[in-house]
Design a protein around this motif. Sequence first.
Motif, PDB file in Angstrom:
ATOM      1  N   PHE A 108       1.086  -1.072   0.031  1.00 42.51           N
ATOM      2  CA  PHE A 108       0.025  -0.086   0.160  1.00 42.51           C
ATOM      3  C   PHE A 108       0.878   1.177   0.047  1.00 42.51           C
ATOM      4  CE2 PHE A 108      -2.228  -3.604   2.159  1.00 42.51           C
ATOM      5  CZ  PHE A 108      -3.449  -3.625   1.257  1.00 42.51           C
ATOM      6  N   SER A 109       2.080   1.058  -0.246  1.00 45.20           N
ATOM      7  CA  SER A 109       3.037   2.270  -0.298  1.00 45.20           C
ATOM      8  C   SER A 109       2.745   3.197  -1.522  1.00 45.20           C
ATOM      9  CB  SER A 109       4.438   1.677  -0.304  1.00 45.20           C
ATOM     10  OG  SER A 109       5.037   1.116  -1.466  1.00 45.20           O
ATOM     11  N   VAL A 110       2.244   2.899  -2.407  1.00 49.93           N
ATOM     12  CA  VAL A 110       1.873   3.662  -3.351  1.00 49.93           C
ATOM     13  C   VAL A 110       0.655   4.698  -3.311  1.00 49.93           C
ATOM     14  CG1 VAL A 110       2.848   2.165  -5.378  1.00 49.93           C
ATOM     15  CG2 VAL A 110       0.375   1.861  -4.609  1.00 49.93           C
ATOM     16  N   PHE A 111       0.033   4.407  -2.297  1.00 47.76           N
ATOM     17  CA  PHE A 111      -1.230   5.257  -1.960  1.00 47.76           C
ATOM     18  C   PHE A 111      -0.640   6.581  -1.088  1.00 47.76           C
ATOM     19  CE2 PHE A 111      -2.926   0.950  -2.330  1.00 47.76           C
ATOM     20  CZ  PHE A 111      -4.111   1.445  -3.657  1.00 47.76           C
ATOM     21  N   GLN A 112       0.394   7.064  -1.858  1.00 49.44           N
ATOM     22  CA  GLN A 112       0.906   8.278  -1.334  1.00 49.44           C
ATOM     23  C   GLN A 112       1.363   9.457  -2.298  1.00 49.44           C
ATOM     24  OE1 GLN A 112       4.281   7.051   0.942  1.00 49.44           O
ATOM     25  NE2 GLN A 112       3.117   5.545   2.412  1.00 49.44           N
ATOM     26  N   THR A 113       1.853  10.600  -2.068  1.00 50.15           N
ATOM     27  CA  THR A 113       2.450  11.262  -3.233  1.00 50.15           C
ATOM     28  C   THR A 113       3.532  10.500  -3.748  1.00 50.15           C
ATOM     29  OG1 THR A 113       1.911  13.135  -1.857  1.00 50.15           O
ATOM     30  CG2 THR A 113       3.223  13.280  -3.815  1.00 50.15           C
ATOM     31  N   PRO A 114       3.552  10.236  -5.054  1.00 48.92           N
ATOM     32  CA  PRO A 114       2.454  10.937  -6.298  1.00 48.92           C
ATOM     33  C   PRO A 114       1.561   9.789  -6.643  1.00 48.92           C
ATOM     34  CG  PRO A 114       4.723  10.245  -7.329  1.00 48.92           C
ATOM     35  CD  PRO A 114       4.774   9.828  -5.886  1.00 48.92           C
ATOM     36  N   TYR A 115       0.580   9.465  -5.790  1.00 51.64           N
ATOM     37  CA  TYR A 115      -0.295   8.400  -5.841  1.00 51.64           C
ATOM     38  C   TYR A 115      -1.026   8.524  -7.410  1.00 51.64           C
ATOM     39  CZ  TYR A 115      -5.086   6.487  -5.824  1.00 51.64           C
ATOM     40  OH  TYR A 115      -6.069   5.813  -6.205  1.00 51.64           O
ATOM     41  N   LEU A 116      -1.436   9.791  -7.807  1.00 53.86           N
ATOM     42  CA  LEU A 116      -2.384  10.261  -8.835  1.00 53.86           C
ATOM     43  C   LEU A 116      -1.417   9.963 -10.102  1.00 53.86           C
ATOM     44  CD1 LEU A 116      -4.335  13.310  -7.851  1.00 53.86           C
ATOM     45  CD2 LEU A 116      -5.042  10.907  -8.196  1.00 53.86           C
ATOM     46  N   ASN A 117      -0.212  10.055  -9.983  1.00 60.40           N
ATOM     47  CA  ASN A 117       0.570   9.845 -11.180  1.00 60.40           C
ATOM     48  C   ASN A 117       1.017   8.349 -11.581  1.00 60.40           C
ATOM     49  OD1 ASN A 117       2.741  10.774 -13.253  1.00 60.40           O
ATOM     50  ND2 ASN A 117       4.173   9.501 -12.056  1.00 60.40           N
ATOM     51  N   VAL A 118       1.075   7.576 -10.256  1.00 61.20           N
ATOM     52  CA  VAL A 118       0.887   6.139 -10.482  1.00 61.20           C
ATOM     53  C   VAL A 118      -0.382   5.761 -11.291  1.00 61.20           C
ATOM     54  CG1 VAL A 118       0.860   3.902  -9.448  1.00 61.20           C
ATOM     55  CG2 VAL A 118       2.393   5.725  -8.540  1.00 61.20           C
ATOM     56  N   VAL A 119      -1.626   6.308 -10.950  1.00 65.20           N
ATOM     57  CA  VAL A 119      -2.756   6.043 -11.250  1.00 65.20           C
ATOM     58  C   VAL A 119      -2.736   6.300 -12.727  1.00 65.20           C
ATOM     59  CG1 VAL A 119      -5.332   6.885 -11.252  1.00 65.20           C
ATOM     60  CG2 VAL A 119      -4.142   6.244  -9.309  1.00 65.20           C
ATOM     61  N   LYS A 120      -2.358   7.718 -13.128  1.00 70.83           N
ATOM     62  CA  LYS A 120      -2.466   7.913 -14.457  1.00 70.83           C
ATOM     63  C   LYS A 120      -1.492   7.015 -15.459  1.00 70.83           C
ATOM     64  CE  LYS A 120       0.562  11.018 -16.127  1.00 70.83           C
ATOM     65  NZ  LYS A 120       1.364  12.319 -16.327  1.00 70.83           N
ATOM     66  N   VAL A 121      -0.349   6.715 -15.159  1.00 73.14           N
ATOM     67  CA  VAL A 121       0.450   5.980 -15.804  1.00 73.14           C
ATOM     68  C   VAL A 121       0.034   4.407 -16.026  1.00 73.14           C
ATOM     69  CG1 VAL A 121       2.711   5.023 -16.406  1.00 73.14           C
ATOM     70  CG2 VAL A 121       2.480   7.576 -15.283  1.00 73.14           C
ATOM     71  N   SER A 122      -0.418   4.219 -14.786  1.00 71.42           N
ATOM     72  CA  SER A 122      -1.160   2.532 -14.698  1.00 71.42           C
ATOM     73  C   SER A 122      -2.472   2.513 -15.683  1.00 71.42           C
ATOM     74  CB  SER A 122      -1.522   2.274 -13.285  1.00 71.42           C
ATOM     75  OG  SER A 122      -0.302   2.119 -12.541  1.00 71.42           O
ATOM     76  N   PHE A 123      -3.210   3.605 -15.868  1.00 71.84           N
ATOM     77  CA  PHE A 123      -4.153   3.929 -16.761  1.00 71.84           C
ATOM     78  C   PHE A 123      -3.779   3.800 -18.203  1.00 71.84           C
ATOM     79  CE2 PHE A 123      -7.320   5.984 -18.626  1.00 71.84           C
ATOM     80  CZ  PHE A 123      -8.643   5.478 -18.651  1.00 71.84           C
ATOM     81  N   LEU A 124      -2.935   4.846 -18.651  1.00 72.60           N
ATOM     82  CA  LEU A 124      -2.596   5.068 -19.876  1.00 72.60           C
ATOM     83  C   LEU A 124      -2.024   3.888 -20.468  1.00 72.60           C
ATOM     84  CD1 LEU A 124      -1.850   8.760 -19.565  1.00 72.60           C
ATOM     85  CD2 LEU A 124      -4.202   7.856 -20.396  1.00 72.60           C
ATOM     86  N   THR A 125      -1.057   2.941 -19.926  1.00 71.21           N
ATOM     87  CA  THR A 125      -0.319   2.158 -20.430  1.00 71.21           C
ATOM     88  C   THR A 125      -1.357   0.933 -20.794  1.00 71.21           C
ATOM     89  OG1 THR A 125       1.535   2.833 -19.146  1.00 71.21           O
ATOM     90  CG2 THR A 125       1.670   0.654 -20.056  1.00 71.21           C
ATOM     91  N   PRO A 126      -2.133   0.283 -20.046  1.00 72.06           N
ATOM     92  CA  PRO A 126      -2.750  -0.625 -20.484  1.00 72.06           C
ATOM     93  C   PRO A 126      -3.928  -0.222 -21.555  1.00 72.06           C
ATOM     94  CG  PRO A 126      -3.318  -0.274 -18.459  1.00 72.06           C
ATOM     95  CD  PRO A 126      -2.096   0.353 -18.631  1.00 72.06           C
ATOM     96  N   LEU A 127      -4.381   1.166 -21.404  1.00 68.81           N
ATOM     97  CA  LEU A 127      -5.242   1.416 -22.471  1.00 68.81           C
ATOM     98  C   LEU A 127      -4.647   1.697 -23.858  1.00 68.81           C
ATOM     99  CD1 LEU A 127      -8.132   3.054 -22.970  1.00 68.81           C
ATOM    100  CD2 LEU A 127      -6.677   5.245 -22.664  1.00 68.81           C
ATOM    101  N   LYS A 128      -3.531   2.112 -23.935  1.00 69.43           N
ATOM    102  CA  LYS A 128      -2.889   1.919 -25.251  1.00 69.43           C
ATOM    103  C   LYS A 128      -2.716   0.502 -25.891  1.00 69.43           C
ATOM    104  CE  LYS A 128       1.346   3.133 -27.703  1.00 69.43           C
ATOM    105  NZ  LYS A 128       2.785   3.653 -27.560  1.00 69.43           N
ATOM    106  N   ILE A 129      -2.293  -0.406 -24.836  1.00 68.37           N
ATOM    107  CA  ILE A 129      -2.316  -1.750 -25.273  1.00 68.37           C
ATOM    108  C   ILE A 129      -3.755  -2.251 -25.562  1.00 68.37           C
ATOM    109  CG2 ILE A 129      -1.902  -4.166 -24.113  1.00 68.37           C
ATOM    110  CD1 ILE A 129       0.281  -2.836 -22.514  1.00 68.37           C
ATOM    111  N   SER A 130      -4.908  -2.105 -24.976  1.00 63.22           N
ATOM    112  CA  SER A 130      -6.248  -2.220 -25.187  1.00 63.22           C
ATOM    113  C   SER A 130      -6.533  -1.962 -26.643  1.00 63.22           C
ATOM    114  CB  SER A 130      -6.961  -1.972 -24.377  1.00 63.22           C
ATOM    115  OG  SER A 130      -6.787  -2.524 -23.007  1.00 63.22           O
TER     116      SER A 130
END
Length: 246
Positions: A108-130
């Motif tokens: 759960f260490s990722v639920f800290q700053t910069p959490y939203l950047n992790v969310v963004k990259v984790s969302f856009l990468t599989p989106l491109k793959i999909s």
Amino acid sequence: MWTCSMLKSNAREALRGRYWRSFWGCFIVSLLGGGSYVNWSWMVSSDWIEEYLNTLPLYALLTLLVWLLIAIVIAALWDIFLVSPLMVGRCRYFMESRQSPTPISTLFSVFQTPYLNVVKVSFLTPLKISVGLLLFVVPGIYWTYSYAMVPYLLAENPYLTTTRAMELSKEMMYGEKFHYFVLHLSFLGWILLSVLTFGIGSFFLVPYTSATYAEFYAAMRAKALARGLTTTEELGGFVRHEAPGF
């Protein structure tokens, strides 16, 4: 040069005395939706569903549709804001666990700053793959392996931009995609055995596969540093925990 047997041997060594801690960590992630899969296709294709829907009045169908859309949105948000960051946290856990016993709280260490950047990259990468899989298939498969290191890169440096994370992962995976595919295939026997146990065995297999893929990233990271693809300022390593709490 790494080999499948070498990575698996290193993974078993990393899990020595830490397997059950890793098991419970992976189990928690699975309960929250990470790596889980339930096949509901039998329900969608069942004749009784069609017959039932045909008997419903229009207002009931519209209500059902609204609730279905709400469920889809909630599931998507759950995956984007919780499950995907947890996958990054699991990568960090297994990379730290290579060095010393690591607390489950690392997940759960990722639920800290910069959490939203992790969310963004984790969302856009599989989106491109999909998109690649849906439109062209082959590019999607290619990108799947090209960007396989993105979660590990985010685990090590959560400030990486989407472009940089994808670029560095692609450079790391240059000439390694087929070998990584073979590494996945090497677990086929264990996966089939898990299927025979109705999926229960997969819970016990995940710590082993996760530790092995962490060893793969360690090899790719060393190669990238040796070739000057990145620096220790960008990839500063993984923190060792002094007190291995739960």
